[in-house]
Scaffold this active site. Structure first.
Site, mmCIF file in Angstrom:
data_model
loop_
_atom_site.group_PDB
_atom_site.id
_atom_site.type_symbol
_atom_site.label_atom_id
_atom_site.label_comp_id
_atom_site.label_asym_id
_atom_site.label_seq_id
_atom_site.Cartn_x
_atom_site.Cartn_y
_atom_site.Cartn_z
ATOM 1 N N ARG A 125 0.838 -1.208 0.000
ATOM 2 C CA ARG A 125 0.000 0.000 0.000
ATOM 3 C C ARG A 125 0.872 1.256 0.000
ATOM 4 O O ARG A 125 0.537 2.237 -0.644
ATOM 5 C CB ARG A 125 -0.955 -0.015 1.194
ATOM 6 C CG ARG A 125 -0.304 -0.212 2.531
ATOM 7 C CD ARG A 125 -1.347 -0.421 3.624
ATOM 8 N NE ARG A 125 -0.748 -0.973 4.831
ATOM 9 C CZ ARG A 125 -1.227 -2.010 5.504
ATOM 10 N NH1 ARG A 125 -2.318 -2.600 5.093
ATOM 11 N NH2 ARG A 125 -0.630 -2.456 6.584
ATOM 12 N N GLU A 175 17.390 1.303 16.844
ATOM 13 C CA GLU A 175 16.522 2.461 17.084
ATOM 14 C C GLU A 175 16.249 2.581 18.573
ATOM 15 O O GLU A 175 15.877 1.590 19.207
ATOM 16 C CB GLU A 175 15.203 2.304 16.312
ATOM 17 C CG GLU A 175 15.394 2.366 14.809
ATOM 18 C CD GLU A 175 14.090 2.363 14.027
ATOM 19 O OE1 GLU A 175 13.012 2.440 14.652
ATOM 20 O OE2 GLU A 175 14.138 2.301 12.790
ATOM 21 N N ALA A 215 5.202 7.708 8.788
ATOM 22 C CA ALA A 215 3.739 7.612 8.834
ATOM 23 C C ALA A 215 3.111 8.602 9.797
ATOM 24 O O ALA A 215 1.888 8.618 9.952
ATOM 25 C CB ALA A 215 3.316 6.200 9.241
ATOM 26 N N ALA A 224 10.706 1.664 4.717
ATOM 27 C CA ALA A 224 10.017 0.398 4.970
ATOM 28 C C ALA A 224 10.537 -0.253 6.245
ATOM 29 O O ALA A 224 10.052 0.026 7.341
ATOM 30 C CB ALA A 224 10.175 -0.525 3.773
ATOM 31 N N ARG A 225 11.528 -1.115 6.118
ATOM 32 C CA ARG A 225 12.095 -1.839 7.247
ATOM 33 C C ARG A 225 13.607 -1.907 7.083
ATOM 34 O O ARG A 225 14.117 -2.107 5.977
ATOM 35 C CB ARG A 225 11.530 -3.269 7.326
ATOM 36 C CG ARG A 225 10.053 -3.344 7.689
ATOM 37 C CD ARG A 225 9.818 -3.004 9.155
ATOM 38 N NE ARG A 225 8.419 -3.210 9.555
ATOM 39 C CZ ARG A 225 7.510 -2.243 9.589
ATOM 40 N NH1 ARG A 225 7.849 -1.019 9.211
ATOM 41 N NH2 ARG A 225 6.278 -2.490 9.986
ATOM 42 N N HIS A 240 12.284 7.415 11.980
ATOM 43 C CA HIS A 240 11.192 6.443 11.891
ATOM 44 C C HIS A 240 9.850 7.129 12.125
ATOM 45 O O HIS A 240 9.063 6.719 12.981
ATOM 46 C CB HIS A 240 11.385 5.299 12.895
ATOM 47 C CG HIS A 240 10.637 4.054 12.510
ATOM 48 N ND1 HIS A 240 11.019 2.801 12.906
ATOM 49 C CD2 HIS A 240 9.513 3.871 11.751
ATOM 50 C CE1 HIS A 240 10.171 1.894 12.425
ATOM 51 N NE2 HIS A 240 9.253 2.524 11.720
#
Length: 355
Positions: A185, A294, A316, A265-266, A313
């Protein structure tokens, strides 16, 4: 990852509003995360669905005993970052629990095989984040193309004005070839944005059919082909056995000189040591929102490279994204309590394909 907000005070809620016997909804999140995800109207909508139970002031829902006490007699639990998983001890204390509604995307830290066996259904709000992550990946792409990070680093570290102008050639997104690894997505949100600005898009995703690629206006290719041909490579794949470490020294060497890598992403998708070695040559630039460690240590070498753009991070973390997530959670709980189909349910077999 943590979230902060300077928004309105703690939503009041109305735990005493619904009648005795109404479903009990435990909100396993501290006040700042409740404010982050639930604007007042959404909080009121949640409170109208059942009796709300909040953690005691100062209690840590990452503590197994705290969560077990919170979920006693609860029908639904709302989770957020830092909530303890549904361990055997928690499940034993929560015989009525039937739904976990997560305010984020991946539910791997919270659910267990035992929780599914216990009859707890699972839903999540990952769809809320797709556009925000795609938009940040676009912002990072544009910054890298125009070498904004290099200009900023030079001026902040006292480099002479004329020397600060000495950066690799800057390029435009229009007409550029952009490689997207993962038609997730977030990947689809990103590729739609870069295509709207005139980029040609290549995609690597074993689950993307030729017909779906045609509908998206992109070209399916293999990973090596994508890395070799793309000016920008943006990662949007989940972490799976097949994708862990998929970008290593060999793959990074395939990027053209001046190539750009974006990872929202990761971290596990990239061999960080190999990336650091490649970045130290100055041959490529990168924008990173995720890291092996992190929080990123203050003395980490990535912090000091002029060809790296870093964010903590938070891809979003827009206000709109968090509010969409809260709205999804409220809607899913409403659907569950009415016996309607869940729109974002995660089933046990899907855990292995989640990031």
């Amino acid at each position: 990852m943590t979230g902060r907000t300077t928004g309105p005070p703690e939503p009041p809620g109305r735990p005493e509003g619904p009648p005795e016997g109404a479903p009990l909804i435990a909100v396993a999140a501290p006040p700042h995360l409740r404010r982050l995800f639930f604007e007042p109207a959404a909080w009121d909508a949640l409170a109208a669905l059942g009796r709300l139970r909040l953690p005691p002031t100062g209690a840590d829902v990452g503590d197994e005993r705290v969560l077990a006490e919170l979920l006693a007699d609860a029908d639904v639990v709302v989770t957020a970052w830092g909530t303890h998983r549904l361990s055997a001890a928690v499940l034993a204390a929560a015989p009525r629990l039937r739904l976990l509604a997560h305010t984020g995307a991946t539910v791997k830290p919270f659910v267990t095989p035992e929780s599914f066996a216990h009859g707890v259904r699972v839903t999540q709000a990952g769809d809320a984040m797709g556009y925000a992550v795609g938009e940040q990946a676009l912002a990072l792409t544009l910054a890298l193309l125009h070498r904004v990070h290099r200009f900023d680093h030079a001026l902040r570290t006292g480099v002479d004005w004329e020397r600060a102008k000495d950066v690799p050639p800057r390029r435009e997104l229009r007409g550029a070839t952009v490689g997207v690894v993962g038609a997730s997505r977030t990947g689809r949100a990103y590729l739609g944005l870069v295509r709207a600005l005139g980029a040609e898009v290549l995609v690597v995703d074993p689950l993307l059919t030729d017909a779906a690629a045609a509908d998206l206006g992109v070209t399916r290719v293999g990973l090596d082909d994508l890395l070799t041909r793309s000016r920008v490579v943006s990662l949007h794949a989940p972490v799976l056995p097949a994708t862990t470490g998929m970008i290593g020294a060999r793959e990074l060497a395939l990027l053209p000189d001046g190539g750009l890598l974006v990872n929202t992403a990761r971290p596990a998708l990239v061999d960080e040591a190999a990336l650091l070695a490649e970045l130290r040559t100055g041959r490529i630039d990168a924008a990173l929102d995720v890291f092996d460690a992190e929080p990123l240590p203050v003395d980490h070498p990535l912090r000091h490279l002029p060809n790296v753009l870093l964010t903590p991070h938070e891809a979003a973390g827009t206000v709109e994204s968090r509010r969409r997530a809260g709205a999804i959670v409220v809607d899913e709980i409403d659907r569950f309590l009415r016996g309607a189909a869940l729109r974002h349910e995660i089933r046990p077999e899907q855990l292995d394909t989640m990031g």
